[in-house]
Enzyme design. Structure first.
Site: not given
Length: 219
Positions: A120, A138
């Site tokens: 991420k 997320d």
């Protein structure tokens, strides 16, 4: 959501916010990398509060290393998991200096080799700093993708792959910003604000609510 829904979904988000940006505050690529590393299980507001004090003092790998563990820890003490993050950030700075001349690398492999930098975080840096059409999934994007029917998936990697396959190419560079902001402020976890949502007409969840309302009226 079908392809027409997806096109209208993103066209609507773009019309409302033509140039979305991360809410993390930064002035150079390293500051962004550090801020995203510090943001794990923390809010952008909380990270910004800490980095407003840290970055004026140390905003390069070399300057962070000069602070040392105790000095860095003191600056980020208000952020959750600050001890672990301080160690990771220091080690990341060491590797940036030793392997990359103090610069933020622009490949996923090199970024993910840095302590505390997962997929991420790498996706955020690749997108925001280098303009690559990546998807940093997320909790907000995961929720929005599944709830709306945009890109259902059982885990973040499945959602990421679905988004890359389904989001029209012209929207990809900014898509993860639109989705994060939508999840943060509209499509919230406990109570999504469907009554004021601009993209409700193309959302599976919104249409299900409309169908339920119509059924109640008929009954």
């Amino acid at each position: 959501m079908n392809s027409t829904d997806i096109e209208l979904f993103f066209a609507t988000l773009k019309a409302a916010n033509p140039q979305p940006e991360t809410e993390l505050e930064y002035t150079n690529p390293f500051e962004l990398l550090a801020a995203v590393l510090l943001s794990a299980q923390a809010t952008d507001v909380g990270v910004n509060k800490a980095t407003r004090k840290l970055f004026p003092v140390a905003n390069t790998p070399q300057k962070i290393l000069a602070l040392g563990l105790d000095g860095l820890t003191e600056h980020i003490r208000t952020i959750g998991l600050y001890r672990t993050k301080a160690r990771n950030l220091l080690e990341t700075c060491r590797l940036l200096v030793e392997r990359h001349g103090g610069r933020v690398p622009r490949t996923r492999e090199a970024l993910e080799a840095l302590p505390g930098v997962g997929r991420k975080t790498a996706n955020v840096v690749l997108n925001v700093v280098f303009g690559e059409p990546t998807m940093a999934v997320d909790t907000h994007i995961f929720r929005v993708s599944n709830r709306t029917g945009l890109a259902p998936g059982r885990n973040v990697l499945e959602v990421e792959e679905q988004l890359l396959a389904r989001v029209p190419e012209n929207y990809l560079p900014d898509a993860h910003h639109w989705l994060i902001l939508h999840g943060r402020y509209v499509c919230q976890a406990r109570r999504p604000l469907c009554e004021t949502c601009r993209v409700r007409p193309w959302c599976d969840h919104g249409r299900a609510l409309d169908h339920q309302g119509a059924a109640r009226e008929v009954a």
